[in-house]
Design an enzyme around this catalytic site. Sequence first.
Site, mmCIF file in Angstrom:
data_model
loop_
_atom_site.group_PDB
_atom_site.id
_atom_site.type_symbol
_atom_site.label_atom_id
_atom_site.label_comp_id
_atom_site.label_asym_id
_atom_site.label_seq_id
_atom_site.Cartn_x
_atom_site.Cartn_y
_atom_site.Cartn_z
ATOM 1 N N GLU A 67 0.342 -1.002 0.241
ATOM 2 C CA GLU A 67 0.183 0.075 0.032
ATOM 3 C C GLU A 67 0.559 0.808 0.096
ATOM 4 O O GLU A 67 0.702 1.993 -1.191
ATOM 5 C CB GLU A 67 -0.624 0.020 1.645
ATOM 6 N N HIS A 136 -10.482 -6.264 8.826
ATOM 7 C CA HIS A 136 -10.774 -5.992 7.326
ATOM 8 C C HIS A 136 -12.399 -4.566 7.269
ATOM 9 O O HIS A 136 -12.927 -4.929 6.835
ATOM 10 C CB HIS A 136 -10.765 -6.857 6.224
#
Length: 339
Positions: A67, A136
């Site tokens: 990321e 998540h």
Amino acid sequence: MNQQTAVSPEMRFGQAINQALIDEMDADPTVVLFGEDVGAAGGSFGVSRGLQARFGESRVRDTPISEAAIVGAAVGAAMSGLRPVVEIMFMDFITLAMDALVNQAAKANFMFGGRFTVPMVLRTPHGGGLSAGPQHSQCLEAWLAHVPGLKVVIPGSPGDAYHLLRAAIRDPHPVIFIEHKALYGSKGPGIAAVDPLPIGQARVLRAGTDLTLVTYGAMLGLASKAADTLAGEGRSVELIDLRGLQPWDEETVAASVARTRRCLVLHEAVTAFGPGAEIAARISERCFADLAAPVQRVGSDFIPIAFAPAQEAATRPQLEPLLQRLRQCLVSHPSRSIR
């Protein structure tokens, strides 16, 4: 933004995002898309399906699982003449890209005296409801709304997702575009011809006289159910969809509160230090003379999100507890007079 004719009587949320990407990439060759599995796989939720076949690997590119590298590359690409749209697979993973996002993308225009802009969009899903667990499922939008230089958009319907994503891609500054995972399969009216939809403009979804209910994203469904229930009890709720948090439409909310004299802010992010805290504070400061009761907030409990569906649901906003808080808010506070 070009006007669009309706493409279908009804669209899914994910389909609307896909169509917005297609239309912007067709209109502007500098728009590129990259992220983990956004190419051949079409993204973890299938939102970018078919785009690589249409635009080629040079414009729709899979990246390594990093990321920090994804967002760092986007900042550089944006400052070099492209308009990158990057996908972070889950909002929880944005933590790995905070330096590039917060210290670089958000500050570049200021630090270079306005000579550089960073026209990039970071798309990312947030929220629970799918038993995806504590790493998540988080709603971290308050972090991002706190950073000067970032815009934060959170659509709650397919039509808004389409028009706001096109606006975000065309914006000269970095925009965080947040999509709730539970909305991807939801349906709504197809894309219709509209004037450009500006970032930061709220929408009054239903008019009311007794209380202003402010929310955004996936909580619109819960808020609508609560408003319907209270309507059956003879109480009129004005429902406002903020459509995002930075900037947020303070004028629309304040005007509503001046009419209803009561306000509750609903969001899925944890209540403590959440978006509702800032909104409630501003409304209390600005509308104090109008308020007949304290501004209320409803959000998730201050605890990591569980995998087990029942435990997950117990910590997220639910209809009956929300109704209880709304009814409390509708009771006039004894220290405030009623006009």
